[in-house]
Design a protein around this motif. Structure first.
Motif, PDB file in Angstrom:
ATOM      1  N   PRO A  43      37.793  59.299  61.007  1.00  0.00           N
ATOM      2  CA  PRO A  43      37.885  60.740  61.294  1.00  0.00           C
ATOM      3  C   PRO A  43      39.287  61.212  61.669  1.00  0.00           C
ATOM      4  O   PRO A  43      39.540  62.414  61.693  1.00  0.00           O
ATOM      5  N   ALA A  44      40.180  60.265  61.967  1.00  0.00           N
ATOM      6  CA  ALA A  44      41.545  60.660  62.301  1.00  0.00           C
ATOM      7  C   ALA A  44      42.364  60.991  61.062  1.00  0.00           C
ATOM      8  O   ALA A  44      43.417  61.625  61.156  1.00  0.00           O
ATOM      9  N   MET A  45      41.879  60.559  59.891  1.00  0.00           N
ATOM     10  CA  MET A  45      42.618  60.760  58.644  1.00  0.00           C
ATOM     11  C   MET A  45      42.049  61.957  57.886  1.00  0.00           C
ATOM     12  O   MET A  45      40.850  62.013  57.598  1.00  0.00           O
ATOM     13  N   PRO A  46      42.886  62.949  57.543  1.00  0.00           N
ATOM     14  CA  PRO A  46      42.395  64.112  56.801  1.00  0.00           C
ATOM     15  C   PRO A  46      42.050  63.753  55.365  1.00  0.00           C
ATOM     16  O   PRO A  46      42.643  62.843  54.779  1.00  0.00           O
ATOM     17  N   ALA A  47      41.091  64.456  54.807  1.00  0.00           N
ATOM     18  CA  ALA A  47      40.743  64.254  53.404  1.00  0.00           C
ATOM     19  C   ALA A  47      41.844  64.838  52.518  1.00  0.00           C
ATOM     20  O   ALA A  47      42.503  65.805  52.883  1.00  0.00           O
ATOM     21  N   GLY A  48      42.015  64.232  51.362  1.00  0.00           N
ATOM     22  CA  GLY A  48      43.006  64.753  50.429  1.00  0.00           C
ATOM     23  C   GLY A  48      44.336  64.050  50.539  1.00  0.00           C
ATOM     24  O   GLY A  48      44.572  63.230  51.432  1.00  0.00           O
ATOM     25  N   PRO A  49      45.264  64.380  49.634  1.00  0.00           N
ATOM     26  CA  PRO A  49      46.586  63.743  49.612  1.00  0.00           C
ATOM     27  C   PRO A  49      47.456  64.191  50.786  1.00  0.00           C
ATOM     28  O   PRO A  49      47.173  65.192  51.450  1.00  0.00           O
ATOM     29  N   ALA A  50      48.545  63.446  51.006  1.00  0.00           N
ATOM     30  CA  ALA A  50      49.440  63.727  52.129  1.00  0.00           C
ATOM     31  C   ALA A  50      50.093  65.098  51.996  1.00  0.00           C
ATOM     32  O   ALA A  50      50.335  65.784  53.003  1.00  0.00           O
ATOM     33  N   TRP A  51      50.388  65.499  50.748  1.00  0.00           N
ATOM     34  CA  TRP A  51      51.057  66.795  50.558  1.00  0.00           C
ATOM     35  C   TRP A  51      50.171  67.959  51.003  1.00  0.00           C
ATOM     36  O   TRP A  51      50.674  69.023  51.402  1.00  0.00           O
ATOM     37  N   LEU A  52      48.844  67.782  50.933  1.00  0.00           N
ATOM     38  CA  LEU A  52      47.941  68.846  51.355  1.00  0.00           C
ATOM     39  C   LEU A  52      48.044  69.074  52.856  1.00  0.00           C
ATOM     40  O   LEU A  52      48.060  70.220  53.327  1.00  0.00           O
ATOM     41  N   THR A  53      48.126  67.979  53.605  1.00  0.00           N
ATOM     42  CA  THR A  53      48.280  68.104  55.059  1.00  0.00           C
ATOM     43  C   THR A  53      49.592  68.807  55.411  1.00  0.00           C
ATOM     44  O   THR A  53      49.631  69.696  56.267  1.00  0.00           O
ATOM     45  N   LYS A  54      50.674  68.414  54.730  1.00  0.00           N
ATOM     46  CA  LYS A  54      51.970  69.056  54.990  1.00  0.00           C
ATOM     47  C   LYS A  54      51.918  70.542  54.637  1.00  0.00           C
ATOM     48  O   LYS A  54      52.462  71.388  55.364  1.00  0.00           O
ATOM     49  N   MET A  55      51.250  70.856  53.536  1.00  0.00           N
ATOM     50  CA  MET A  55      51.135  72.255  53.136  1.00  0.00           C
ATOM     51  C   MET A  55      50.360  73.056  54.182  1.00  0.00           C
ATOM     52  O   MET A  55      50.738  74.191  54.518  1.00  0.00           O
ATOM     53  N   MET A  56      49.296  72.481  54.726  1.00  0.00           N
ATOM     54  CA  MET A  56      48.503  73.173  55.734  1.00  0.00           C
ATOM     55  C   MET A  56      49.303  73.395  57.019  1.00  0.00           C
ATOM     56  O   MET A  56      49.166  74.423  57.681  1.00  0.00           O
ATOM     57  N   VAL A  57      50.138  72.423  57.367  1.00  0.00           N
ATOM     58  CA  VAL A  57      51.004  72.583  58.538  1.00  0.00           C
ATOM     59  C   VAL A  57      51.983  73.738  58.320  1.00  0.00           C
ATOM     60  O   VAL A  57      52.228  74.548  59.231  1.00  0.00           O
ATOM     61  N   ASP A  58      52.538  73.827  57.119  1.00  0.00           N
ATOM     62  CA  ASP A  58      53.461  74.919  56.810  1.00  0.00           C
ATOM     63  C   ASP A  58      52.738  76.270  56.829  1.00  0.00           C
ATOM     64  O   ASP A  58      53.266  77.263  57.342  1.00  0.00           O
ATOM     65  N   ILE A  59      51.541  76.308  56.253  1.00  0.00           N
ATOM     66  CA  ILE A  59      50.781  77.559  56.192  1.00  0.00           C
ATOM     67  C   ILE A  59      50.398  78.014  57.593  1.00  0.00           C
ATOM     68  O   ILE A  59      50.492  79.203  57.919  1.00  0.00           O
ATOM     69  N   THR A  60      49.979  77.079  58.435  1.00  0.00           N
ATOM     70  CA  THR A  60      49.523  77.466  59.769  1.00  0.00           C
ATOM     71  C   THR A  60      50.647  78.090  60.589  1.00  0.00           C
ATOM     72  O   THR A  60      50.400  78.912  61.472  1.00  0.00           O
ATOM     73  N   ALA A  61      51.902  77.712  60.274  1.00  0.00           N
ATOM     74  CA  ALA A  61      53.045  78.289  60.990  1.00  0.00           C
ATOM     75  C   ALA A  61      53.178  79.788  60.733  1.00  0.00           C
ATOM     76  O   ALA A  61      53.736  80.523  61.564  1.00  0.00           O
TER      77      ALA A  61
END
Length: 233
Positions: free
Chosen positions: A62-80
């Motif tokens: 559960p600590a690992m997000p689903a999907g590729p690493a770039w998706l997590t980075k994109m979500m971090v950028d979007i949330t900003a």
């Protein structure tokens, strides 16, 4: 002359329909927010909330997000885009733009409206005091309470209010609709990013969207009363 009167009557009719439609949307969303808040306080949404968060994580960890690493980075950028720093900078630039266009009343109204909405967001968080999700690991740092989502609510308040105010300055229909559509899109993806990053339950985001929408609709009504027609400012 008769053609002009007919044209003005048609414009007035469209404007009246828009007012009633906005009032209906605001009332329905306010009712939804009231009901949702009650369900959250009673714990009725917990199974749904945790199920969605777990669905967005690796089934084995559960600590690992689903999907590729770039998706997590994109979500971090979007949330900003829904953070206080970015929103404050955006509001400041828009207010300066309005002042340079000598729309001083509109600039003052935008400032007061958005700051008031931000204060309401903080008050709701403190009053409801829902803890942050613990079922998954947070992918970004958070410190305050969970309901309603501040990013979802502040982005709805800020982007929807700015979209509505900027659309009032445009004569072309394409541009009048462009600003609100962009505002809705940004508000939507920012809210989704908070769920994906595990820092908010889905109902937190729904509550933030609802509260922000009600506030933005109220601001639109007040703007019509205080500022009048765009040509009159």
């Amino acid at each position: 002359m008769i053609h002009l009167k007919h044209h003005l009557t048609r414009i007035a009719s469209v404007a009246e329909k828009r007012v009633w439609l906005t009032a209906l949307v605001a009332a329905l969303v306010a009712y939804f927010l009231f009901e949702l808040t009650g369900e959250v306080l009673e714990g009725e949404t917990r199974a749904f909330d945790e199920g969605v968060l777990l669905m967005l994580r690796d089934a084995t960890d559960p600590a690992m997000p689903a999907g590729p690493a770039w998706l997590t980075k994109m979500m971090v950028d979007i949330t900003a885009l829904g953070g206080v720093t970015v929103l404050a900078l955006l509001v400041t630039l828009v207010v300066i733009y309005l002042a340079l266009r000598r729309k001083f009343r509109t600039a003052a109204f935008v400032t007061v409206s958005i700051l008031g909405g931000w204060a309401l967001s903080s008050a709701l968080k403190l009053g409801i005091a829902r803890p942050r999700p613990e079922v998954v690991q947070h992918l970004v740092e958070v410190t305050d309470m969970s309901f309603p989502s501040g990013h979802a609510m502040l982005s709805a308040i800020t982007y929807l209010t700015l979209g509505a105010m900027l659309s009032r300055l445009e004569d072309r229909p394409s541009l009048r609709y462009f600003f609100p559509l962009v505002a809705v899109f940004l508000t939507f993806i920012i809210g989704l990013s908070r769920i994906y990053l595990g820092v908010h339950y889905p109902t937190d985001v729904l509550g933030g969207w609802a509260a922000g929408t009600v506030w933005a609709c109220g601001s639109w009504f007040v703007a019509r009363w205080m500022l009048g027609s765009p040509s009159g400012r």
